[in-house]
Each structure stands twice: as structure tokens, then as C-alpha cells.
Design a protein around this motif. Structure first.
Motif, mmCIF file in Angstrom:
data_model
loop_
_atom_site.group_PDB
_atom_site.id
_atom_site.type_symbol
_atom_site.label_atom_id
_atom_site.label_comp_id
_atom_site.label_asym_id
_atom_site.label_seq_id
_atom_site.Cartn_x
_atom_site.Cartn_y
_atom_site.Cartn_z
ATOM 1 N N GLY A 114 -0.713 16.360 -9.768
ATOM 2 C CA GLY A 114 -1.473 16.092 -10.988
ATOM 3 C C GLY A 114 -1.040 14.802 -11.661
ATOM 4 N N PRO A 115 -0.899 14.824 -12.984
ATOM 5 C CA PRO A 115 -0.600 13.589 -13.718
ATOM 6 C C PRO A 115 0.845 13.092 -13.561
ATOM 7 N N ASP A 116 1.728 13.901 -12.975
ATOM 8 C CA ASP A 116 3.109 13.451 -12.758
ATOM 9 C C ASP A 116 3.135 12.279 -11.780
ATOM 10 N N ASN A 117 4.204 11.521 -11.829
ATOM 11 C CA ASN A 117 4.444 10.412 -10.891
ATOM 12 C C ASN A 117 3.356 9.338 -10.918
ATOM 13 N N GLY A 118 2.950 8.944 -12.094
ATOM 14 C CA GLY A 118 2.053 7.796 -12.210
ATOM 15 C C GLY A 118 0.596 8.095 -12.446
ATOM 16 N N GLY A 119 0.214 9.335 -12.579
ATOM 17 C CA GLY A 119 -1.184 9.663 -12.843
ATOM 18 C C GLY A 119 -1.810 10.480 -11.735
ATOM 19 N N GLU A 120 -3.090 10.745 -11.891
ATOM 20 C CA GLU A 120 -3.834 11.510 -10.876
ATOM 21 C C GLU A 120 -4.581 10.538 -9.987
ATOM 22 N N PHE A 121 -4.421 10.703 -8.682
ATOM 23 C CA PHE A 121 -5.018 9.786 -7.718
ATOM 24 C C PHE A 121 -6.064 10.499 -6.870
ATOM 25 N N ALA A 122 -7.076 9.761 -6.476
ATOM 26 C CA ALA A 122 -8.175 10.299 -5.662
ATOM 27 C C ALA A 122 -7.721 10.498 -4.219
ATOM 28 N N LEU A 123 -8.274 11.514 -3.572
ATOM 29 C CA LEU A 123 -8.041 11.757 -2.154
ATOM 30 C C LEU A 123 -8.517 10.545 -1.369
ATOM 31 N N ASP A 124 -7.746 10.138 -0.384
ATOM 32 C CA ASP A 124 -8.121 9.000 0.452
ATOM 33 C C ASP A 124 -7.688 9.284 1.878
ATOM 34 N N SER A 125 -8.221 8.531 2.820
ATOM 35 C CA SER A 125 -7.818 8.674 4.212
ATOM 36 C C SER A 125 -7.964 7.333 4.920
ATOM 37 N N VAL A 126 -7.217 7.193 5.996
ATOM 38 C CA VAL A 126 -7.333 6.016 6.854
ATOM 39 C C VAL A 126 -7.300 6.496 8.293
ATOM 40 N N GLU A 127 -7.934 5.734 9.144
ATOM 41 C CA GLU A 127 -7.869 6.012 10.571
ATOM 42 C C GLU A 127 -6.999 4.933 11.197
ATOM 43 N N VAL A 128 -5.960 5.342 11.908
ATOM 44 C CA VAL A 128 -5.026 4.392 12.491
ATOM 45 C C VAL A 128 -5.122 4.426 14.012
ATOM 46 N N LYS A 129 -4.928 3.276 14.614
ATOM 47 C CA LYS A 129 -4.911 3.166 16.069
ATOM 48 C C LYS A 129 -3.576 3.700 16.581
ATOM 49 N N VAL A 130 -3.606 4.340 17.721
ATOM 50 C CA VAL A 130 -2.425 4.952 18.310
ATOM 51 C C VAL A 130 -2.128 4.285 19.645
ATOM 52 N N TYR A 131 -0.853 4.013 19.895
ATOM 53 C CA TYR A 131 -0.409 3.369 21.128
ATOM 54 C C TYR A 131 0.537 4.286 21.887
ATOM 55 N N ARG A 132 0.429 4.281 23.206
ATOM 56 C CA ARG A 132 1.375 5.044 24.039
ATOM 57 C C ARG A 132 2.646 4.215 24.170
ATOM 58 N N ILE A 133 3.804 4.829 23.858
ATOM 59 C CA ILE A 133 5.074 4.127 24.010
ATOM 60 C C ILE A 133 6.003 4.814 25.006
ATOM 61 N N GLY A 134 5.577 5.961 25.523
ATOM 62 C CA GLY A 134 6.381 6.681 26.516
ATOM 63 C C GLY A 134 5.495 7.563 27.365
ATOM 64 N N GLU A 135 5.822 7.636 28.631
ATOM 65 C CA GLU A 135 5.032 8.443 29.574
ATOM 66 C C GLU A 135 5.377 9.925 29.464
ATOM 67 N N GLY A 136 4.478 10.754 29.958
ATOM 68 C CA GLY A 136 4.691 12.192 29.985
ATOM 69 C C GLY A 136 5.515 12.607 31.182
ATOM 70 N N ASP A 137 5.647 13.922 31.363
ATOM 71 C CA ASP A 137 6.465 14.444 32.458
ATOM 72 C C ASP A 137 5.641 14.891 33.664
ATOM 73 N N GLY A 138 4.325 14.683 33.624
ATOM 74 C CA GLY A 138 3.477 15.113 34.729
ATOM 75 C C GLY A 138 3.068 16.571 34.622
ATOM 76 N N ASN A 139 3.537 17.252 33.618
ATOM 77 C CA ASN A 139 3.172 18.642 33.383
ATOM 78 C C ASN A 139 2.421 18.718 32.053
ATOM 79 N N TRP A 140 2.891 19.557 31.141
ATOM 80 C CA TRP A 140 2.178 19.728 29.875
ATOM 81 C C TRP A 140 2.494 18.638 28.850
ATOM 82 N N PHE A 141 3.648 17.981 28.976
ATOM 83 C CA PHE A 141 3.992 16.917 28.026
ATOM 84 C C PHE A 141 3.317 15.625 28.472
ATOM 85 N N ASN A 142 2.462 15.068 27.602
ATOM 86 C CA ASN A 142 1.648 13.904 27.972
ATOM 87 C C ASN A 142 2.145 12.575 27.415
ATOM 88 N N GLY A 143 3.353 12.532 26.866
ATOM 89 C CA GLY A 143 3.929 11.262 26.467
ATOM 90 C C GLY A 143 4.176 11.144 24.971
#
Length: 143
Positions: free
Chosen positions: A99-128
Motif C-alpha cells: 500500500g502507501p508504505d515505502n514511497g506510495g502506492e504503485f500500479a501493477l506493471d510487467s516486462v517481458e525479458v529475453k532469456v539466454y541459455r548459459i548451461g546445457e542440460g543432462d540429456g534427461n529431465w534437466f534441460n539446462g
């Protein structure tokens, strides 16, 4: 014969109801689910570049697929295991929950961010391991 029918019935029920339910929710389940490790960090500020404490930051869903809260310097970080085959983008939601604590009431917002692979998976259920660039968000006050 009854024992055989009981075994077949259990197999049918597990197949019908167990497998489709195995990948619902976070993390791995008994039958195995594809998972990825996802890393994201950032800062939330007001329009005057002041950090905002106490903002709920959630991934993919404002109700909290994975969630965190900003600290006193407006920073947040995720290092989560998510149920997914592969990800190339992530939607991140920012919601004022105090609510009004910590500087006031702010509107809901969202961003879409690009995702990069930085590690490979194990060839099973873990995909990286995946990562997004640091996020800097400026929230507007509610009107």
C-alpha cells in the motif's frame, strides 16, 4: 484372474490420472518433468529513480509462479528451478503489496525479458541453465 484384473486396473488408473498430473506445479514429480534453472536479478525504482522496497516480483503469473520481494535498495534476485522444456522469454510482474508504505502506492506493471541459455542440460529431465539480462524497472504511482 482377480489379481490380474486388479493389476491392470491400477496400471490403467496410474496411466490415465498419474502421468498427466506429473508436470503440474513447480519442480519435478514422481514420473519426471522437464526442468530448467533460471536466473534473473534486477532493481525496481519509482519514476524519480528512488529504489522501492517491498514490491512483489513474480515470474510468469502475478499470483506467483515463482516470487520474491524487493529489498531496501529495490533489488531482487531469482535462482529458481522451473518446470519447462526450454524458455526463450519470461514475463516478470511487479506488484505493490504494502500500500502507501515505502514511497506510495504503485500500479501493477510487467516486462517481458529475453532469456539466454548459459548451461546445457543432462540429456534427461534437466534441460539446462537459463539467464536474463539484469532488469531495471520504474513503476508509476497509482492514479
Amino acid at each position: 484372474m482377480k489379481k490380474f484384473i486388479a493389476i491392470i486396473s491400477k496400471f490403467f488408473l496410474v496411466t490415465l490420472f498419474g502421468l498427466p498430473q506429473a508436470c503440474i506445479g513447480l519442480g519435478s514429480a514422481e514420473y519426471g518433468c522437464p526442468t530448467v534453472d533460471y536466473q534473473l536479478k534486477g532493481v525496481v525504482m519509482d519514476e524519480d529513480s528512488n529504489p522501492i522496497k517491498g514490491i512483489k516480483v513474480s515470474l510468469e503469473d502475478p499470483d506467483g509462479y515463482a516470487e520474491n520481494t524487493t529489498d531496501a535498495s529495490g533489488q531482487f534476485a531469482f535462482d529458481e528451478k522451473l518446470t519447462a522444456f526450454d524458455i526463450d522469454k519470461m514475463k516478470v510482474f511487479f506488484q505493490d503489496i504494502d500500500g502507501p508504505d515505502n514511497g506510495g502506492e504503485f500500479a501493477l506493471d510487467s516486462v517481458e525479458v529475453k532469456v539466454y541459455r548459459i548451461g546445457e542440460g543432462d540429456g534427461n529431465w534437466f534441460n539446462g541453465t537459463f539467464k536474463s539480462d539484469d532488469v531495471e524497472v520504474r513503476l508509476k504511482k497509482k492514479e
